[in-house]
Design an enzyme around this catalytic site. Structure first.
Site, PDB file in Angstrom:
ATOM      1  CD  GLU A 125      -2.906  -1.036   2.378  1.00 43.50           C
ATOM      2  OE1 GLU A 125      -3.767  -0.143   2.381  1.00 43.50           O
ATOM      3  OE2 GLU A 125      -2.769  -1.855   3.303  1.00 43.50           O
ATOM      4  CB  SER A 172      -5.708  -0.910  -0.644  1.00 44.33           C
ATOM      5  OG  SER A 172      -5.343   0.171   0.169  1.00 44.33           O
ATOM      6  CE1 TYR A 225      -7.111   4.424  -1.525  1.00 48.85           C
ATOM      7  CE2 TYR A 225      -6.836   2.178  -2.304  1.00 48.85           C
ATOM      8  CZ  TYR A 225      -6.976   3.072  -1.269  1.00 48.85           C
ATOM      9  OH  TYR A 225      -7.015   2.630   0.019  1.00 48.85           O
ATOM     10  NE  ARG A 260     -13.294   2.800   5.474  1.00 53.61           N
ATOM     11  CZ  ARG A 260     -12.188   2.470   4.804  1.00 53.61           C
ATOM     12  NH1 ARG A 260     -11.170   3.305   4.726  1.00 53.61           N
ATOM     13  NH2 ARG A 260     -12.086   1.280   4.235  1.00 53.61           N
ATOM     14  CG  ASP A 292     -14.720  -0.990   5.202  1.00 51.56           C
ATOM     15  OD1 ASP A 292     -15.014   0.210   5.373  1.00 51.56           O
ATOM     16  OD2 ASP A 292     -13.618  -1.362   4.752  1.00 51.56           O
ATOM     17  CD  GLU A 318     -11.322  -4.977   5.158  1.00 50.90           C
ATOM     18  OE1 GLU A 318     -10.281  -4.296   5.139  1.00 50.90           O
ATOM     19  OE2 GLU A 318     -11.569  -5.877   4.344  1.00 50.90           O
ATOM     20  CG  ASN A 342      -9.780  -0.069   6.899  1.00 52.34           C
ATOM     21  OD1 ASN A 342      -8.942  -0.521   6.126  1.00 52.34           O
ATOM     22  ND2 ASN A 342     -11.075  -0.335   6.764  1.00 52.34           N
ATOM     23  N   GLY A 376      -7.261   5.547   4.794  1.00 47.57           N
ATOM     24  CA  GLY A 376      -6.698   6.440   3.793  1.00 47.57           C
ATOM     25  C   GLY A 376      -7.105   7.884   4.014  1.00 47.57           C
TER      26      GLY A 376
END
Length: 313
Positions: A24, A152, A218, A257, A259, A272, A274, A278
Site C-alpha cells: 500500500e 486496499s 483510488y 473506519r 466496513d 473489517e 481499518n 486512507g
C-alpha cells in the site's frame, strides 16, 4: 508535546510517517502528503518521513515529539511501528499495538467479533491443500477470497464457481501467506468512520461494476459515495452503534473506519476494520468528516490531538 489552541503552534516537532515498503506504499504516500500539507497550513512544526531507506534510525534522528502515523499496511498499520514507538516513548496517532495488530488480521478480527456476539460473515482459512468443494459447501457461491493481512482490497477476488476458487487462492497468496474465504453478502456496502468518541455519518458506496476494488477506491471516477447514505435515522443509529462496538471490541482508539454490508433482510454484517484509514482525495473518512462539518485540516488536527492520549491541548 503541546499545541496552543489559539495559534496551533507546537512545543515540539510532529513527524508524519508515510510511504514504507508495504503493497500500500503508493496510497500511503498520497495520504501522508495530504496530512503533511494540512498540518503545515495549521502552522504546526511538522515534517514528513518515509522509513523505506533508514527505518527507525532515521526517524529517531528527527527527534519527534509525536508521530502522525499515515503508514498503511504491514510495517505501519499492524502494530510493529506502534510497538517501536512505545519502546522509544514517542506518542503517536491512532490505535495501540494490540488493536493495530488485530485490525490488520481480518480473520482474528472476525473471531473477536464473533466471540462478543457481533455479526460477521462466516469464513474459512485456505491453503494449497484445501478441499475446494468443502469450502463451497460451507460458504456457498459467490464467495470472497482475500489475503488476511492486506488492505486496499489488494489480492481480493469474488469467486462465482468452484473451478475459479483455486486460482483465486493463488492470486491472494501472492500478497500474504495467510488467505481466507468469506461468505459473500449480497446487498449495500457501507463504511463508518470513528473520530474519538464521535461516529461520523455513514457512507453508502456504490460501484458500477459491483466490486469496490483497488481501482474503484483510488483511480476510477465512477464510484459513487452516497451522503446521506439513504438509511432512515433509526437504521443509521443502529449502524453507528454496531460500528462503535466493533471498533471497541478490538481495542481501537483515536480514529478508524469500519466496513459493513447490509443484506436484503436489513441485517448488517461487519467485514473489517481499518486503524489507519486512507487520507487521499478519494478517501472515505475525510468525506464523512466534511459531511459532519469538519474540514480536512481540522480532521487532521483532531487526530493529532488524540495521539496516544498524551497531548495537552
Amino acid at each position: 508535546m503541546s499545541v496552543d489552541v489559539a495559534t496551533n503552534t507546537t512545543s515540539g516537532k510532529v513527524v508524519v510517517v508515510y510511504g514504507g515498503t508495504s503493497a500500500e506504499r503508493d496510497v500511503s504516500l498520497k495520504s501522508g502528503a495530504a496530512v503533511l500539507a494540512a498540518l503545515q497550513r495549521k502552522g504546526i512544526d511538522v515534517c514528513g518521513y518515509d522509513p523505506r531507506e533508514q527505518g527507525l534510525v532515521g526517524l529517531e534522528q528527527l527527534a519527534p515529539s509525536v508521530v502522525f502515523v499515515a503508514l498503511h499496511g504491514r510495517g505501519g498499520e499492524d502494530g510493529t511501528l506502534q510497538g517501536a514507538l512505545e519502546l522509544l516513548g514517542i506518542p503517536y496517532t491512532g490505535s495501540g499495538v494490540l488493536a493495530s495488530a488485530l485490525g490488520m488480521d481480518k480473520q482474528r478480527t472476525k473471531q473477536v467479533w464473533s466471540a462478543v456476539g457481533l455479526p460477521t460473515p462466516d469464513s474459512i482459512m485456505l491453503d494449497a491443500s484445501a478441499d475446494w468443494s468443502a469450502v463451497v459447501a460451507k460458504l456457498g457461491l459467490p464467495l470472497i477470497v482475500k489475503p488476511v493481512h492486506e488492505g486496499s482490497t489488494l489480492g481480493i477476488s469474488i469467486v462465482k464457481s468452484q473451478a475459479a476458487l483455486e486460482a483465486a487462492y493463488y492470486e491472494a497468496a501472492q500478497f500474504d501467506a495467510r488467505v481466507m474465504a468469506e461468505r459473500f453478502v449480497v446487498g449495500d456496502e457501507y463504511t463508518v468512520a470513528l473520530l474519538g468518541d464521535q461516529v461520523l455519518p455513514a457512507i453508502r458506496v456504490e460501484v458500477p461494476g459491483g466490486f469496490y476494488d483497488y481501482e474503484a477506491k483510488y483511480i476510477a471516477n465512477t464510484t459513487q459515495y452516497h451522503l446521506p447514505c439513504g438509511l432512515d435515522a433509526e437504521q443509521e443509529a443502529e449502524l453507528a452503534v454496531l460500528c462503535q462496538r466493533a471498533f471497541e471490541a478490538i481495542g481501537g482508539a483515536g480514529w478508524g473506519r469500519v466496513d459493513v454490508m447490509r443484506d436484503s433482510d436489513g441485517q448488517f454484517w461487519l467485514l473489517e476494520v481499518n486503524t489507519v484509514p486512507g487520507m487521499t482525495d478519494h478517501s472515505l473518512v475525510p468525506q464523512a468528516a466534511a459531511h459532519a462539518g469538519i474540514s480536512f485540516d481540522d480532521l487532521v488536527l483532531t487526530i493529532l490531538r488524540g495521539a496516544s492520549g498524551q497531548l495537552s491541548l
